[in-house]
Write a protein that holds these residues in place. Structure first.
Motif, PDB file in Angstrom:
ATOM      1  N   UNK A  29      -7.877 -66.853  10.431  1.00 29.91           N
ATOM      2  CA  UNK A  29      -7.532 -66.325  11.875  1.00 29.91           C
ATOM      3  C   UNK A  29      -8.373 -65.222  12.070  1.00 29.91           C
ATOM      4  N   UNK A  30      -9.105 -64.821  13.173  1.00 23.56           N
ATOM      5  CA  UNK A  30     -10.033 -63.746  13.244  1.00 23.56           C
ATOM      6  C   UNK A  30      -9.505 -62.375  12.773  1.00 23.56           C
ATOM      7  N   UNK A  31     -10.401 -61.631  12.384  1.00 25.25           N
ATOM      8  CA  UNK A  31     -10.222 -60.429  11.805  1.00 25.25           C
ATOM      9  C   UNK A  31      -9.533 -59.375  12.644  1.00 25.25           C
ATOM     10  N   UNK A  32      -8.766 -58.849  12.357  1.00 23.61           N
ATOM     11  CA  UNK A  32      -8.323 -57.638  13.152  1.00 23.61           C
ATOM     12  C   UNK A  32      -8.275 -56.341  12.379  1.00 23.61           C
ATOM     13  N   UNK A  33      -9.019 -55.374  12.852  1.00 23.12           N
ATOM     14  CA  UNK A  33      -8.961 -54.058  12.145  1.00 23.12           C
ATOM     15  C   UNK A  33      -7.803 -53.473  11.907  1.00 23.12           C
ATOM     16  N   UNK A  34      -7.527 -52.810  10.865  1.00 21.55           N
ATOM     17  CA  UNK A  34      -6.086 -52.035  10.785  1.00 21.55           C
ATOM     18  C   UNK A  34      -6.098 -51.104  11.979  1.00 21.55           C
TER      19      UNK A  34
END
Length: 200
Positions: free
Chosen positions: A185-190
């Motif tokens: 899945x696409x990266x989601x920054x914390x």
């Protein structure tokens, strides 16, 4: 090196020539990798300048652990003796490339970490109980530390973990999230941590 009777089998010749086979930079990176098994299997030795690797033979009939410190190199091994052509331990099926024999039929499984914990570690601890521990290996100038993310190994400015690289070789050249694995899945920054409320 001596036998049980004290006879010298091999001795270091200090006048012999030396050939450097790898660079200090590569040696440091490899040592850093080999500190992983020590931290995983050998408890408090993980905080010391100790590196090593375990190994296990076919059908788990023998195990080895080879490691070193800045001033000591040690190899240890545990092997099952040949108990004959028959064995009912239940592990013979693991020896896929060899006919069953005493060597392929252990009475118990031996893993490399077994010899590390039961033979190698006590030897090292006993040696350094009467010798000073050497300093930790110093990171050479040709090795750099970069912060990377667990998502794809890309670089981040914060919130990741430190990893070392040969300078100019293998350093991450893309930001975190730019190189996902197939199907990931696409990266989601914390999310940023909330700022603390001002004191009243």
């Amino acid at each position: 090196m001596t036998d049980a009777g004290g006879k010298v089998l091999e001795a270091l010749d200090p006048a012999a020539g030396r050939v450097q086979v790898i660079s200090p930079d590569l040696g440091y990176v490899m040592t850093d990798l080999l500190r992983g098994p020590v931290k995983l299997y050998l408890g408090d030795l993980g905080s010391r300048p100790v590196a090593g690797k375990s190994g296990t033979t076919e059908a788990y009939t023998g195990s080895i652990f080879i490691g070193y410190t800045p001033d000591l190199a040690i190899a240890a091994s545990l092997m099952h003796i040949d108990a004959g052509a028959s064995c009912n331990s239940g592990y013979a099926y693991l020896a896929t490339n060899f006919p069953p024999s005493g060597w392929q039929c252990p009475t118990a499984v031996l893993f490399g970490e077994n010899v590390g914990a039961s033979v190698w570690k006590p030897f090292v601890e006993d040696y350094y109980s009467s010798h000073p521990w050497p300093a930790m290996w110093a990171q050479p100038a040709g090795v750099v530390t970069r912060q990377v993310c667990a998502y794809d190994g890309g670089y981040v400015s914060g919130g990741g973990y430190n990893e070392i690289f040969l300078k100019g070789v293998g350093e991450p050249r893309y930001p975190c999230g730019a190189n996902p694995y197939p199907g990931q899945p696409p990266y989601r920054p914390p999310a940023p941590s909330p700022s603390p409320s001002p004191a009243h």
